[in-house]
Design an enzyme around this catalytic site. Structure first.
Site, PDB file in Angstrom:
ATOM      1  N   ASN A  26      34.177  -5.226  -9.129  1.00  0.00           N
ATOM      2  CA  ASN A  26      33.126  -4.502  -8.739  1.00  0.00           C
ATOM      3  C   ASN A  26      33.606  -4.041  -7.780  1.00  0.00           C
ATOM      4  O   ASN A  26      33.258  -4.939  -6.105  1.00  0.00           O
ATOM      5  CB  ASN A  26      31.853  -5.721  -8.263  1.00  0.00           C
ATOM      6  CG  ASN A  26      30.728  -5.438  -7.246  1.00  0.00           C
ATOM      7  OD1 ASN A  26      30.577  -4.504  -7.834  1.00  0.00           O
ATOM      8  ND2 ASN A  26      29.473  -6.588  -7.602  1.00  0.00           N
ATOM      9  N   HIS A  70      26.633  -0.158 -13.042  1.00  0.00           N
ATOM     10  CA  HIS A  70      27.058  -0.453 -12.540  1.00  0.00           C
ATOM     11  C   HIS A  70      27.763  -1.247 -13.831  1.00  0.00           C
ATOM     12  O   HIS A  70      27.473  -1.999 -13.832  1.00  0.00           O
ATOM     13  CB  HIS A  70      26.165  -1.040 -11.342  1.00  0.00           C
ATOM     14  CG  HIS A  70      26.391  -1.804 -10.544  1.00  0.00           C
ATOM     15  ND1 HIS A  70      28.023  -1.847  -9.558  1.00  0.00           N
ATOM     16  CD2 HIS A  70      26.302  -3.044  -9.841  1.00  0.00           C
ATOM     17  CE1 HIS A  70      27.648  -2.480  -9.239  1.00  0.00           C
ATOM     18  NE2 HIS A  70      27.319  -3.269  -8.943  1.00  0.00           N
ATOM     19  N   CYS A 105      25.319  -1.163  -3.835  1.00  0.00           N
ATOM     20  CA  CYS A 105      26.091  -1.039  -4.949  1.00  0.00           C
ATOM     21  C   CYS A 105      25.388   0.011  -5.684  1.00  0.00           C
ATOM     22  O   CYS A 105      25.771   0.525  -7.030  1.00  0.00           O
ATOM     23  CB  CYS A 105      25.778  -2.641  -6.264  1.00  0.00           C
ATOM     24  SG  CYS A 105      26.831  -3.872  -5.363  1.00  0.00           S
TER      25      CYS A 105
HETATM   26  O1  UT7 Z   1      26.906  -5.933  -7.577  1.00  0.00           O
HETATM   27  C1  UT7 Z   1      25.962  -6.561  -6.877  1.00  0.00           C
HETATM   28  C2  UT7 Z   1      25.088  -7.635  -8.121  1.00  0.00           C
HETATM   29  N1  UT7 Z   1      25.680  -8.217  -8.337  1.00  0.00           N
HETATM   30  C3  UT7 Z   1      25.387  -8.893  -9.305  1.00  0.00           C
HETATM   31  O2  UT7 Z   1      25.059  -8.497  -9.956  1.00  0.00           O
HETATM   32  C4  UT7 Z   1      26.527 -10.798  -9.264  1.00  0.00           C
HETATM   33  C5  UT7 Z   1      25.705 -11.170 -10.078  1.00  0.00           C
HETATM   34  N2  UT7 Z   1      25.920 -13.012 -10.196  1.00  0.00           N
HETATM   35  C6  UT7 Z   1      26.810 -13.010 -11.079  1.00  0.00           C
HETATM   36  O3  UT7 Z   1      27.505 -12.336 -12.076  1.00  0.00           O
HETATM   37  C7  UT7 Z   1      27.024 -14.431 -11.734  1.00  0.00           C
HETATM   38  O4  UT7 Z   1      25.961 -14.893 -11.135  1.00  0.00           O
HETATM   39  C8  UT7 Z   1      28.657 -14.773 -11.217  1.00  0.00           C
HETATM   40  C9  UT7 Z   1      29.348 -14.443 -11.681  1.00  0.00           C
HETATM   41  C10 UT7 Z   1      28.396 -14.477  -9.640  1.00  0.00           C
HETATM   42  C11 UT7 Z   1      28.164 -16.051 -11.517  1.00  0.00           C
HETATM   43  O5  UT7 Z   1      28.039 -16.882 -12.553  1.00  0.00           O
HETATM   44  P1  UT7 Z   1      27.289 -17.873 -12.887  1.00  0.00           P
HETATM   45  O6  UT7 Z   1      27.636 -18.099 -14.326  1.00  0.00           O
HETATM   46  O7  UT7 Z   1      25.822 -17.527 -12.379  1.00  0.00           O
HETATM   47  O8  UT7 Z   1      27.121 -18.905 -12.304  1.00  0.00           O
HETATM   48  P2  UT7 Z   1      27.143 -20.145 -11.267  1.00  0.00           P
HETATM   49  O9  UT7 Z   1      27.266 -19.920  -9.785  1.00  0.00           O
HETATM   50  O10 UT7 Z   1      25.932 -20.765 -11.998  1.00  0.00           O
HETATM   51  O11 UT7 Z   1      28.480 -21.042 -11.209  1.00  0.00           O
HETATM   52  C12 UT7 Z   1      29.120 -22.243 -12.455  1.00  0.00           C
HETATM   53  C13 UT7 Z   1      29.665 -22.933 -12.146  1.00  0.00           C
HETATM   54  C14 UT7 Z   1      29.621 -23.722 -10.284  1.00  0.00           C
HETATM   55  O12 UT7 Z   1      29.698 -25.053 -10.658  1.00  0.00           O
HETATM   56  P3  UT7 Z   1      28.310 -26.425 -11.224  1.00  0.00           P
HETATM   57  O13 UT7 Z   1      27.799 -26.176  -9.742  1.00  0.00           O
HETATM   58  O14 UT7 Z   1      27.844 -25.634 -11.960  1.00  0.00           O
HETATM   59  O15 UT7 Z   1      29.790 -27.099 -10.882  1.00  0.00           O
HETATM   60  C15 UT7 Z   1      30.211 -22.894  -8.966  1.00  0.00           C
HETATM   61  O16 UT7 Z   1      30.579 -23.727  -8.231  1.00  0.00           O
HETATM   62  O17 UT7 Z   1      31.038 -22.280 -11.772  1.00  0.00           O
HETATM   63  C16 UT7 Z   1      31.628 -22.253  -9.895  1.00  0.00           C
HETATM   64  N3  UT7 Z   1      31.948 -21.289  -9.353  1.00  0.00           N
HETATM   65  C17 UT7 Z   1      33.596 -20.648  -9.779  1.00  0.00           C
HETATM   66  N4  UT7 Z   1      34.653 -22.014 -10.876  1.00  0.00           N
HETATM   67  C18 UT7 Z   1      35.028 -21.525 -11.089  1.00  0.00           C
HETATM   68  C19 UT7 Z   1      31.409 -20.002  -9.073  1.00  0.00           C
HETATM   69  N5  UT7 Z   1      33.033 -19.764  -8.646  1.00  0.00           N
HETATM   70  C20 UT7 Z   1      33.396 -20.038  -9.258  1.00  0.00           C
HETATM   71  C21 UT7 Z   1      34.953 -19.434  -9.495  1.00  0.00           C
HETATM   72  N6  UT7 Z   1      36.020 -20.188 -10.356  1.00  0.00           N
HETATM   73  N7  UT7 Z   1      35.396 -17.664  -8.913  1.00  0.00           N
END
Ligand code: UT7
Length: 325
Positions: free
Chosen positions: A282, A252, A115
């Site tokens: 992204n 980005h 990225c």
């Molecule tokens: O470009 C390269 C660099 N990449 C990035 O910068 C990405 C950086 N990370 C992020 O943008 C975020 O961490 C994400 C968007 C990937 C995830 O957001 P988050 O607020 O960190 O969510 P999380 O991973 O802590 O997940 C929260 C909950 C989980 O459920 P539980 O364990 O709380 O029950 C996940 O299983 O959301 C659940 N979850 C989803 N729910 C519905 C994860 N993906 C999804 C989904 N739909 N697509």
């Protein structure tokens, strides 16, 4: 004293036609429009058609940038293309773009920093132009991330999209002051200890497969805001510029929350932040040039504007660039 700088003289982009909305994805995996918008700011993304390759997207973006510059492909003597989704393991996608544009002189090669790839490519081309070995460079970010996604994994497949953006840079001599057009600073960093947090679980020398993207999103998020603020502050220290001097912040586009948090940390006014993640998702190395092309195309970025770019990605890699448009 005259100082040679790499000046942006052309900008273009290309997106695949196929729009995939959050609602479309909710039919394939257990997710919802509400969750994706709230956690990422993404509403839709473009996905390449079957057989539509990274080089094809890149060639169209490059043609648009060359036309915008009022040049011909033959005027270009350097192509630096950032991608993590090349057409082939080798040769480089840049050489495919070179051939597609009908260029048979100069040099073309790929840069791999996921990225952060576009910032790495920009810094690389800038140094070639400043050194005097080349005169006009195409700097391209192009990706078909849809090809390396695990479409069963809701934690990653909703985040990414495909596309390409390109700049034409030209070596020009300026007066050496802050008012000069061109690239004023680039800062690049990496820390290879973080492989497991964002990687593709395949490759020619390990598994002999292409593999799928794997990410510990929360961990990447945590590192992103800190690393990005650090590398921007470094750019400010090196140039004597400050947040108030920035006309446009073009980050980005990974997650709206990362962008907002970074802008807030640096006291950059939200009205000066270019956001395209909503429509593009992204697109990895393509995200910054796609955002540049969007804000340039709609008249926001104008000649003489100071533009701040930053990115962070797999590796980890991260970087910033300050450019007077
Ligand atoms: O470009 C390269 C660099 N990449 C990035 O910068 C990405 C950086 N990370 C992020 O943008 C975020 O961490 C994400 C968007 C990937 C995830 O957001 P988050 O607020 O960190 O969510 P999380 O991973 O802590 O997940 C929260 C909950 C989980 O459920 P539980 O364990 O709380 O029950 C996940 O299983 O959301 C659940 N979850 C989803 N729910 C519905 C994860 N993906 C999804 C989904 N739909 N697509």
């Amino acid at each position: 004293m005259s100082v040679r700088r790499s000046v942006v003289v052309g900008c273009g982009h290309h997106l695949p036609e196929n729009v995939v909305t959050n609602a479309d994805l909710a039919k394939r995996v257990d997710t919802s429009d509400e969750w994706i918008i709230e956690r990422t700011g993404i509403r839709e993304r473009r996905i390449a058609a079957e057989g539509e390759t990274t080089s094809q997207l890149a060639i169209k973006a490059a043609r648009a940038a060359i036309a915008d510059a009022g040049l011909e492909p033959g005027d270009i003597d350097l192509i630096v293309l950032a991608t993590a989704t090349p057409d082939y393991t080798f040769p480089s996608t840049a050489t495919q773009v070179q051939a597609g544009l009908g260029i048979t002189h100069g040099a073309a090669f790929d840069v791999q920093a996921v990225c952060s790839g576009f910032v790495y490519a920009l810094a690389t081309a800038d140094n070639f132009l400043k050194a005097g070995s080349h005169k006009r460079a195409l700097v391209i970010g192009a990706e078909t991330f849809s090809r390396i996604l695990d479409w069963q994994d809701r934690t990653t497949c909703v985040l990414f999209g495909d596309g390409a953006g390109a700049l034409v840079l030209e070596a020009q001599d300026g007066e050496g002051g802050i008012a000069d057009r061109g690239i004023h600073s680039t800062h690049l960093r990496s820390d290879g200890r973080h492989l497991d947090k964002l990687y593709v679980d395949g490759g020619p020398s390990s598994t002999m497969t292409t593999g799928h993207l794997r990410m510990e999103g929360k961990e990447v998020f945590r590192h992103a805001v800190t690393n990005l603020a650090d590398i921007i502050e470094e750019a400010f220290r090196a140039t004597g510029l400050k947040a108030d001097d920035i006309a446009w912040f073009v980050p980005h586009q990974a997650n709206r929350r990362i962008i907002d948090a970074t802008a807030k940390k640096l006291s950059i006014d939200p009205s000066r932040v270019v956001i395209t993640v909503e429509k593009h998702g992204n697109t990895s190395a393509a995200s910054i040039p796609l955002a540049l092309a969007t804000a340039y195309g709609d008249g926001r970025i104008k000649k003489g504007d100071l533009v701040l770019m930053e990115a962070m990605g797999g590796g980890f890699t991260w970087g910033s660039a300050l450019v007077r448009w």
